[in-house]
Design a protein around this motif. Structure first.
Motif: not given
Length: 366
Positions: A88-89, A97-98, A102-103, A114-117
């Motif tokens: 999980a990032v 960075r925005p 990152v995505a 897996r991206l988390w915001c």
């Protein structure tokens, strides 16, 4: 008779020497600062290096540590070597960075990360600002965000959000309840860093047994705007209770390694609450029996996490604590003066912590 007198004199001399040495004013210990204390284990006892986790691993707590595509690829090589399936990032203001960048950076490696915001608090006090925040959350979800995090509140509000900090906005703030409800609708777990280990809130004096680390991360509770440790815990419990459809992940054992009784009581009350173990190896392994008992009891609610970079040794240290019965060993990077001991967790518990619990949350929340 002469031999007896000489022997007695020798004994007296030796005693005098030992007494002098024991009470000497030039004590070497007086010259070592606590922050410089680096003890080394002299015990001839087992020392295990666990280079690969016993079972596949889902790391539910890491960040955008890689600065370029080459470092992402190097990270994947380390993950392959140690047995981490995906990571999980989490997105934080301190990363830089925005989320969109990152995505884009991790897009070629969707199977491994897996991206988390985080939330957008811009003009959150206005209806227009709230609507914008909700739309931003939906857009991040479309870009691949599977969860929210890492939110972070050490007493003054969410300091990890971007593009603006949420200072004064705690997790139970009515202004963000619509965001938490939207998370339930989008099936996005909310991962939040509440407080710091208790030593950071205690007096910075000779009674604080976590002083070397506590002094670095000290929280100024004299500030009238600071909720304090237990005030923060209350905000978290309020949010978990008032949003039962939303899954909350308390990062770092909720920073409550000093009180597994209270942490367990919260888990008993709230089925939508989980904890991750990220970045609290030292805090947990200082009391191996109490921590092991807690983990065994709440094995279905505990998630694996690292939060400490991308190095192989970092993973090795965590695996050693979870898997082995090693005792009295030091990990200097954690900046504590105490030794650690392993939990020697059963296989079925390791499987749940390493991947099964995370899989369940992520699959249910698809």
């Amino acid at each position: 008779m002469k031999k007896i007198i000489l022997l007695a004199a020798a004994v007296l001399t030796m005693t005098a020497c030992c007494t002098k040495t024991g009470n000497q004013t030039d004590n070497p210990a007086d010259k070592v600062l606590l922050k410089e204390f680096r003890p080394q284990n002299v015990n001839n006892i087992p020392a295990t290096k666990v280079e690969r986790a016993k079972y596949p691993v889902i790391d539910m707590h890491s960040h955008d540590y890689a600065e370029n595509d080459g470092q992402i690829q190097d990270w994947i090589k380390v993950m392959d070597a140690v047995g981490v399936q995906h990571t999980a990032v989490m997105h934080c203001a301190w990363i830089g960075r925005p989320f969109e960048e990152v995505a884009q950076a991790y897009a070629p490696y969707k199977e491994r990360f897996r991206l988390w915001c985080c939330f957008d608090y811009t003009d959150i006090d206005t209806p227009e600002g709230l609507e914008k925040s909700l739309k931003t959350l939906e857009r991040y979800h479309e870009l691949g965000a599977v969860g929210i995090g890492e939110l972070g509140d050490k007493g003054f509000g969410d300091l990890y959000a971007r593009p603006v900090e949420g200072m004064g906005i705690h997790i139970d703030d009515p202004r963000i309840k619509p965001l938490l409800e939207k998370c339930a609708e989008l099936k996005m777990p909310v991962s939040i860093h509440i407080g710091e280990p208790i030593w950071m809130y205690l007096p910075m004096d000779e009674t604080n047994d976590g002083l070397p680390n506590g002094a670095v991360w000290h929280v100024d509770t004299t500030d009238v705007n600071c909720l304090g440790y237990y005030g923060l815990v209350n905000t978290f419990e309020n949010a978990v209770r008032e949003n039962p459809a939303t899954i909350f992940i308390a990062c770092h054992y909720l920073n409550m390694n000093h009180d597994y009784v209270q942490l367990g009581e919260m888990l008993d009350k709230y089925p939508n609450m989980y904890v991750d173990i990220a970045a609290r190896v030292a805090e947990a392994a200082q009391t191996p029996r109490a921590t092991r008992e807690f983990i065994l009891k709440y094995q279905d609610r505990i998630l694996f996490g690292t939060d400490n970079g991308m190095s192989a040794d970092m993973y090795h240290n965590i695996f050693r604590v979870l898997e082995t019965n090693d005792e009295h060993f030091y990990v200097p990077d954690y900046n504590y003066h105490w030794y650690l001991s392993g939990f020697n967790l059963p296989d079925e518990v390791l499987q749940k912590i390493y991947y099964k619990n995370a899989e369940r949350i992520l699959n249910e929340y698809k």
